[in-house]
Design an enzyme around this catalytic site. Structure first.
Site, PDB file in Angstrom:
ATOM      1  CB  THR A   1      -0.963   0.003   1.197  1.00 45.39           C
ATOM      2  OG1 THR A   1      -1.789  -1.159   1.135  1.00 45.39           O
ATOM      3  CG2 THR A   1      -1.843   1.243   1.191  1.00 45.39           C
TER       4      THR A   1
ATOM      5  CE  LYS B   1      -5.921  -4.478  -0.785  1.00 49.91           C
ATOM      6  NZ  LYS B   1      -4.524  -4.943  -0.769  1.00 49.91           N
TER       7      LYS B   1
ATOM      8  CB  SER C   1      -9.770  -9.764   3.699  1.00 45.87           C
ATOM      9  OG  SER C   1      -8.382  -9.944   3.579  1.00 45.87           O
TER      10      SER C   1
ATOM     11  CD  GLU D   1      -2.321  -2.352  -1.865  1.00 43.83           C
ATOM     12  OE1 GLU D   1      -2.145  -3.022  -0.839  1.00 43.83           O
ATOM     13  OE2 GLU D   1      -2.611  -1.136  -1.850  1.00 43.83           O
ATOM     14  N   GLY D   2      -2.688  -5.586  -5.325  1.00 44.80           N
ATOM     15  CA  GLY D   2      -3.103  -6.958  -5.081  1.00 44.80           C
ATOM     16  C   GLY D   2      -3.255  -7.278  -3.610  1.00 44.80           C
ATOM     17  CB  VAL D   3      -4.691  -9.900  -1.732  1.00 48.77           C
ATOM     18  CG1 VAL D   3      -5.936  -9.097  -2.058  1.00 48.77           C
ATOM     19  CG2 VAL D   3      -4.655 -11.170  -2.583  1.00 48.77           C
ATOM     20  N   GLY D   4      -1.713  -9.764  -0.357  1.00 52.73           N
ATOM     21  CA  GLY D   4      -0.619 -10.606   0.113  1.00 52.73           C
ATOM     22  C   GLY D   4       0.539 -10.667  -0.854  1.00 52.73           C
TER      23      GLY D   4
ATOM     24  CG  ASN E   1       8.475  -0.421   1.565  1.00 51.87           C
ATOM     25  OD1 ASN E   1       8.831   0.714   1.871  1.00 51.87           O
ATOM     26  ND2 ASN E   1       7.455  -1.019   2.132  1.00 51.87           N
ATOM     27  CD  GLU E   2      15.720   1.674   3.429  1.00 54.77           C
ATOM     28  OE1 GLU E   2      15.749   2.085   4.615  1.00 54.77           O
ATOM     29  OE2 GLU E   2      16.395   2.186   2.514  1.00 54.77           O
TER      30      GLU E   2
END
Length: 224
Positions: free
Chosen positions: A18, A39, A43, A117-120, A177-178
């Site tokens: 995200t 999105k 969930s 944006e996907g999931v997991g 992404n840190e």
């Protein structure tokens, strides 16, 4: 922007898809593009006077310009914070591609670029019969990979990139992404990732607690 829409996936859940997606929206808008987020399946939602709402989907809505209707941005808002297949079963919902395809088509008429944006992680299924690859194929999207930079990220990134390619899909870029402030030798790890991932490097989101997506967008290096 060469691509009018793309699908953001990650090396795992909780690695900052995200933040990556909202930072991408701000970076695109800074270049003068009308850019909106989506999105398709979320969930873990809270009940509000306006219906079920998901924190990540709301962040995408806030980062969008123009801001789309929530129901179009997030066609499936599932209450339970579970894998989508389980969360959908809890409320008797069967996830299908058609509502997502229709919502995506609406968003394409509203903006120059749609960030989905996907999931997991990539291999996390949407339902018993649908994988994320099925959705990406239906929407005809390329993929952008967010790599959560922490111990094990090189393995996770290479496996995810290989899985995307094995599904016959194109990964057009990746973002570092840190996510672990205690991780040692971050620069070297990002360097190793750049050597081993075939797709272009789209920049880095540093560990910066409290920073908003607009600020984090400055670390991105999007292609023209």
């Amino acid at each position: 922007m060469q691509h009018p829409a793309f699908y953001v996936t990650g090396t795992d859940t909780g690695i900052g898809k995200t933040m990556g997606s909202t930072a991408l929206l701000h970076a695109l808008r800074a270049r003068g593009h009308r850019a909106v987020g989506m999105k398709p399946v979320a969930s873990g939602c809270e009940h509000t006077p306006h219906g079920w709402r998901n924190e990540d989907a709301l962040a995408l809505q806030a980062a969008s310009d123009p801001q789309p209707d929530y129901a179009v941005l997030n066609p499936y808002a599932l209450p339970a914070p579970l894998a989508p297949e389980l969360a959908a079963a809890e409320v008797g919902v069967t996830l299908a591609l058609e509502p997502i395809v229709q919502a995506f088509a609406q968003l394409r008429t509203q903006a120059e670029v749609v960030v989905v944006e996907g999931v997991g992680g990539w291999a996390a299924p949407l339902s018993a019969t649908l994988d994320q690859a099925d959705l990406v194929c239906a929407l005809q999207l390329p993929v952008v990979l967010v790599v959560g930079v922490r111990l094990g990220c090189i393995n996770h990134a290479r496996l995810t990139a290989a899985a995307i390619a094995a599904d016959g899909l194109q990964c057009i870029g990746w973002i570092a992404n840190e996510v672990d402030p205690q991780m040692e030798r971050i620069e070297e790890n990002i360097g190793m990732l750049r050597q081993r991932l075939a797709m272009p490097y789209w920049g880095r989101i540093p560990w910066r607690p409290g920073a908003d997506a607009a600020t984090q967008a400055h670390g991105l290096q999007l292609p023209r």
